[in-house]
Write a protein that holds these residues in place. Structure first.
Motif, short mmCIF file in Angstrom:
data_model
loop_
_atom_site.label_atom_id
_atom_site.label_comp_id
_atom_site.label_asym_id
_atom_site.label_seq_id
_atom_site.Cartn_x
_atom_site.Cartn_y
_atom_site.Cartn_z
N LEU A 73 21.53 -28.21 -0.45
CA LEU A 73 20.53 -27.15 -0.64
C LEU A 73 19.66 -26.96 0.59
CD1 LEU A 73 19.40 -28.05 -4.28
CD2 LEU A 73 21.10 -26.37 -3.57
N PHE A 74 19.85 -27.82 1.60
CA PHE A 74 19.06 -27.72 2.83
C PHE A 74 19.92 -27.43 4.06
CE2 PHE A 74 16.30 -30.09 0.03
CZ PHE A 74 15.02 -29.68 0.37
N ALA A 80 12.52 -23.33 6.32
CA ALA A 80 12.12 -24.05 5.11
C ALA A 80 11.59 -23.10 4.04
CB ALA A 80 11.05 -25.08 5.46
N TYR A 81 11.07 -21.95 4.48
CA TYR A 81 10.53 -20.95 3.55
C TYR A 81 11.63 -20.34 2.68
CZ TYR A 81 8.39 -16.50 2.11
OH TYR A 81 7.94 -15.44 1.39
N GLU A 82 12.85 -20.26 3.21
CA GLU A 82 13.93 -19.57 2.50
C GLU A 82 15.14 -20.46 2.20
OE1 GLU A 82 14.27 -16.55 1.14
OE2 GLU A 82 12.17 -16.14 1.55
N ASP A 104 7.31 -23.80 0.89
CA ASP A 104 8.44 -24.28 1.67
C ASP A 104 8.74 -25.73 1.29
OD1 ASP A 104 6.52 -25.78 2.95
OD2 ASP A 104 6.49 -24.59 4.77
N SER A 105 9.83 -26.27 1.85
CA SER A 105 10.24 -27.65 1.53
C SER A 105 11.08 -28.21 2.67
CB SER A 105 11.03 -27.70 0.22
OG SER A 105 12.21 -26.92 0.33
N MET A 232 7.29 -13.43 -2.23
CA MET A 232 8.52 -12.73 -2.60
C MET A 232 9.56 -12.91 -1.51
SD MET A 232 7.47 -9.23 -4.57
CE MET A 232 6.23 -8.63 -3.43
N GLY A 233 10.81 -13.15 -1.93
CA GLY A 233 11.93 -13.24 -1.01
C GLY A 233 12.34 -11.87 -0.50
N GLU A 234 13.34 -11.88 0.34
CA GLU A 234 13.77 -10.65 1.02
C GLU A 234 14.19 -9.54 0.05
OE1 GLU A 234 17.24 -9.61 4.19
OE2 GLU A 234 16.17 -11.50 4.48
#
Length: 341
Positions: A73-74, A80-82, A104-105, A232-234
């Motif tokens: 998943l990384f 990191a935001y998306e 983010d993560s 919000m995402g893209e």
């Protein structure tokens, strides 16, 4: 003493060739000892290398395969935001509870199925600051997740909608307290209404609706939907003004997305509402599958429990127009500048 002196004199009188032979024998013995030590050392190093190779090449990958492994998943080239984990946790928290999202993560691989995930979690009922250090940590050990959340940002308010029926006296007392606040005050409330209404009707009201719990009488759990997104995402858009069908597709999409990572969903556990209470399910996939199937059968999404915010007078006016059964005050700020009461 005389005997010892004679022995010493005798040794000193030995021919030099005997002394030389003695020294040669010493060197041979020393060489043999050194060879044996070298062989033992090499064998030990070889055994250690084999054990290390087994651990790294066999046991480490097997442990990663046998339990939840967050690394895939990384692997995205996105920031990191998306990354995929960030997106998943946004949907997870949105479905489970109001006012929580992830900015983010990042991931640290500690080896042998152990990871540390650091997240920047936001309370969306407060002013949002980005660029701060991570504030929530997930320790993933062999598929089990332990959350370190010193600010309690991700904890669930167990009976947010579970206070039962408010009496008219309680309602009047609440309104009196609100009346005493400055006119500039901004109030966040979680409330329950007596009869379920279509989500589209609720969010069209003259008040800011932030989150709704989707009503489901039959299901073991209930999920929610954020109406006004802080992040919000893209390809995302605000849900204010969406039709009933659009809202339904948004909610179904979230449930399907949660089921796309069953190992992660099981590792996280599920804290979702059901008839005014929250439960933690040790195995979370089946309840979500049931919820997905039941939601597909619903013609229109409805809600009885939701979260609103607005200035003091807006909140008071709105409460006078609905038949509500319980109210929980989530937050009060003396003005839009953000100072808490």
């Amino acid at each position: 003493m005389k005997d010892f002196d004679e022995l010493a004199e005798g040794l000193n009188d030995l021919p030099e060739c005997y002394v030389m032979e003695d020294r040669g024998l010493e060197r041979q013995i020393e060489r043999q000892i050194n060879r044996r030590i070298t062989k033992i050392s090499l064998r030990t190093l070889f055994a250690v290398a084999i054990v290390a190779a087994v651990l790294l090449l066999i046991i480490n990958p097997v442990m990663k395969l046998c339990s939840f492994n967050p690394r895939p998943l990384f692997t995205s080239a996105e920031a990191a935001y998306e990354n995929e984990f960030t997106k998943y946790m946004r949907v997870y928290y949105e479905t489970a509870q109001p006012y929580v999202t992830v900015y983010d993560s990042s991931l640290k691989d500690r080896g042998f199925g152990r990871y540390v995930i650091e997240m920047s979690v936001l309370d969306t009922s407060s002013p949002i600051y980005v660029g701060l250090p991570p504030n929530v940590k997930m320790n993933v050990n062999w598929g089990r997740i332990a959350v370190e959340d010193p600010q309690n940002l991700t904890t669930v308010t167990a009976n947010r909608y579970g206070y039962g029926l408010m009496s008219e006296e309680d309602k009047a007392a609440l309104k009196e307290e609100m009346e005493e606040l400055p006119d500039s005050s901004v109030i966040h409330l979680s409330l329950s209404i007596r009869t379920a209404k279509p989500v589209s009707e609720v969010i069209d009201a003259p008040i800011q609706v932030n989150w709704v719990e989707i009503y489901n009488e039959e299901g073991k759990v209930r999920g929610g939907l954020t109406i006004r997104k802080s992040i919000m995402g893209e390809d995302e858009r605000d849900r204010v003004g969406m039709t009933d069908e659009e809202l339904k597709q948004e909610y179904l999409g979230n449930l399907e997305y949660l089921l796309s990572q069953p190992q992660l969903l099981n590792a996280l556990g599920l804290r979702m509402g059901s008839k005014g209470r929250y439960y933690v399910y040790p195995t979370t996939v089946e309840p979500v599958k049931e919820l997905l199937d039941q939601t597909r059968e619903q013609a229109v999404l409805t809600t009885k429990n939701y979260c609103i915010s607005g200035k003091k007078q807006e909140i008071l006016d709105y409460l006078n127009t609905i038949d509500y059964t319980s109210v929980m005050v989530d937050d009060v700020r003396l003005s839009i500048l953000g100072k808490r009461k």
